[in-house]
Write a protein that holds these residues in place. Structure first.
Motif, PDB file in Angstrom:
ATOM      1  N   HIS A 394       0.822  -1.200   0.000  1.00 48.58           N
ATOM      2  CA  HIS A 394       0.000   0.000   0.000  1.00 48.58           C
ATOM      3  C   HIS A 394       0.863   1.260   0.000  1.00 48.58           C
ATOM      4  CE1 HIS A 394       0.646  -1.251   4.236  1.00 48.58           C
ATOM      5  NE2 HIS A 394       0.857   0.038   4.430  1.00 48.58           N
ATOM      6  N   GLY A 395       0.234   2.368  -0.440  1.00 53.56           N
ATOM      7  CA  GLY A 395       0.885   3.675  -0.437  1.00 53.56           C
ATOM      8  C   GLY A 395       0.151   4.614   0.490  1.00 53.56           C
ATOM      9  N   TYR A 396       0.697   5.839   0.649  1.00 58.51           N
ATOM     10  CA  TYR A 396       0.179   6.786   1.628  1.00 58.51           C
ATOM     11  C   TYR A 396      -0.353   8.034   0.948  1.00 58.51           C
ATOM     12  CZ  TYR A 396       2.244   3.340   4.411  1.00 58.51           C
ATOM     13  OH  TYR A 396       2.535   2.122   4.948  1.00 58.51           O
ATOM     14  N   GLY A 397      -1.605   8.410   1.329  1.00 63.69           N
ATOM     15  CA  GLY A 397      -2.315   9.469   0.635  1.00 63.69           C
ATOM     16  C   GLY A 397      -1.630  10.809   0.660  1.00 63.69           C
ATOM     17  N   ASP A 398      -0.772  11.056   1.658  1.00 64.46           N
ATOM     18  CA  ASP A 398      -0.072  12.339   1.715  1.00 64.46           C
ATOM     19  C   ASP A 398       1.245  12.295   0.937  1.00 64.46           C
ATOM     20  OD1 ASP A 398       1.216  10.608   3.431  1.00 64.46           O
ATOM     21  OD2 ASP A 398       1.520  12.082   5.030  1.00 64.46           O
ATOM     22  N   ALA A 399       1.467  11.226   0.177  1.00 65.91           N
ATOM     23  CA  ALA A 399       2.706  11.085  -0.600  1.00 65.91           C
ATOM     24  C   ALA A 399       2.396  10.875  -2.081  1.00 65.91           C
ATOM     25  CB  ALA A 399       3.522   9.914  -0.054  1.00 65.91           C
ATOM     26  N   GLU A 400       1.278  11.420  -2.545  1.00 61.07           N
ATOM     27  CA  GLU A 400       0.868  11.194  -3.930  1.00 61.07           C
ATOM     28  C   GLU A 400       1.767  11.941  -4.907  1.00 61.07           C
ATOM     29  OE1 GLU A 400      -3.053  11.829  -6.798  1.00 61.07           O
ATOM     30  OE2 GLU A 400      -3.315  11.663  -4.614  1.00 61.07           O
TER      31      GLU A 400
END
Length: 442
Positions: A394-400
């Motif tokens: 998964h990735g992190y929404g504040d690192a788009e």
């Protein structure tokens, strides 16, 4: 021994930066995942680099860090550091020593940094001295033991104030990422990401069939049996080819890509097989299909470039890695920032916490929707073979960031900061249905 309140508050104060972010499973909507027993599809010739006229074998385009002259030189040093790190950890575990808090194996340090809480036992001093013949090793004091750090991390996860926690390799505290909307009960603690919903649709519907852009018989976007790592499978990406403890061959993907018993399809819409060994703790599952010990390399539309799988290894803080996604293609220039991380759902698996976290060196690129399950890896010193590390989670929404490969869209976002499952940990943890599995080499 229970951590006293004074020490607990001091531990929390040592955390770095606290961020609030949504966690996004890297799977586009409408995907399926699964597989039938793979009987193979006849001989599958290995793609030959350079077979497509005018296309050179893809090189790592990212700048080489740490003053190294080439990525070959960096990975040669990294493999020596990793071998020493693994040997030291195995020796400490075998002897029952609890003082080893963490290890940093960043090649740009030109040394292995081992953090030990308390006095180093004589047998470990001797073992470490023997490793120093191959690579420089510095033994540094850890302020807290791994047990103390783990207790604090589990407390923070149970409080609901954080969505992911990891013990710092240097023993100085706990890195965390705060759960969205949570109330902070203590001063800020840390900097690690979190795990979230298995939100992808897994009803088993077949995807819109794709074909190879250059008319090849098979490619990353439409692979055939025996399947390679890094190929498209419904809404996700195939992970490492494995031999299960039963002896059967299979290929991994992320658990949030489908539930047990659902049907997995390749990029061309052909049935691969059925999903088995669904493991939400480790965000892994296997597709019951024939698989081979190779990985798709290079860009996302590619019928030419693959690499053989050399083996399986641990990740260490400071390592440089790559990932191979069916939508993003192969991305390198990623550095491991945390290991031994967990969300609340997998906190009970301590000390075998399943996640590692990696970040793009310039925070400008990373995996995205559709890359879930795809392999993370480093390379042998000659850059010809890959060493399996994990599976993109998964990735992190504040690192788009803008997507590489298949462009960004309403259903495809990409992230420079992401978590991946440590495959080695899952294969060696009895609580995982994939316990006892082995990566198939090529």
């Amino acid at each position: 021994m229970r951590t006293p309140p004074r020490r607990r508050g001091r531990l929390a104060a040592l955390a770095l930066t606290l961020a609030t972010a949504s966690l996004l499973a890297l799977t586009p909507t409408g995907g399926a995942t699964a597989a039938l027993p793979g009987t193979g599809a006849g001989p599958k010739p290995v793609p030959s680099p350079g077979a497509q006229a005018g296309r050179p074998f893809p090189a790592i385009a990212d700048p080489v860090p740490g003053g190294f002259g080439s990525w070959q030189e960096l990975f040669t040093v990294q493999q020596r550091l990793n071998a020493a790190a693994s040997s030291i950890k195995q020796a400490a575990d075998a002897a029952g020593h609890t003082g080893l808090t963490g290890i940093i194996a960043a090649p740009e340090n030109r040394e292995l940094r081992v953090y030990w809480h308390g006095a180093v036992p004589a047998d470990m001093r001797k073992h470490i001295e023997n490793r120093a013949a191959a690579v420089p090793v510095s033994v540094l004091p850890a302020e807290y033991s791994k047990a103390e750090l783990g207790a604090e991390a589990r407390r923070l996860l149970a409080s609901g104030s954080v969505s992911l926690a990891s013990t710092r390799a240097d023993g100085k505290g706990v890195d965390v990422r705060r759960a969205p909307g949570a109330t902070v009960e203590k001063p800020a603690v840390g900097g690690v990401p979190a795990f979230t919903d298995p939100a992808a649709s897994t009803a088993g519907s077949a995807p819109v069939p794709l074909s190879c852009a250059d008319g090849a018989a098979y490619c990353r976007e439409d692979d055939i049996s025996p399947y390679y790592a890094g190929a498209r499978t419904s809404g996700c990406t195939t992970g490492w080819p494995v031999r299960l403890r039963t002896g059967a061959r299979a290929i991994l993907t992320a658990a949030h890509c489908g539930g047990s018993g659902t049907t997995a399809y390749d990029g061309g819409g052909d049935v691969m097989g059925t999903v088995e060994n669904h493991d939400p703790f480790f965000d892994l599952e296997s597709i019951n299909t024939n698989a081979n010990g190779r990985m798709w390399d290079g860009w996302w539309q590619n019928s030419t470039f693959t690499k053989p799988v050399h083996g399986l290894g641990n990740s260490w803080v400071g390592n440089w890695i790559c990932m191979s996604g069916s939508r993003s293609g192969t991305l390198c220039g990623l550095q491991v920032t945390q290991v031994n991380a967990s969300n609340l759902a997998s906190a009970s698996s301590w000390p075998n916490w399943p996640y590692s976290v990696a970040a793009a060196h310039d925070a400008s690129f990373g995996p995205g929707n559709g890359d879930s399950g795809g392999p993370t890896f480093d390379l042998t010193g000659d850059l010809e073979r890959v060493i399996a590390k994990g599976s993109v989670s998964h990735g992190y929404g504040d690192a788009e960031v803008p997507c590489k490969g298949q462009p960004s869209s309403s259903t495809r976002k990409c992230y420079w900061l992401f978590a991946y499952t440590e495959v080695y940990t899952a294969f060696n943890d009895p609580i995982s249905p994939l316990f006892g599995s082995e990566v198939i080499t090529g």
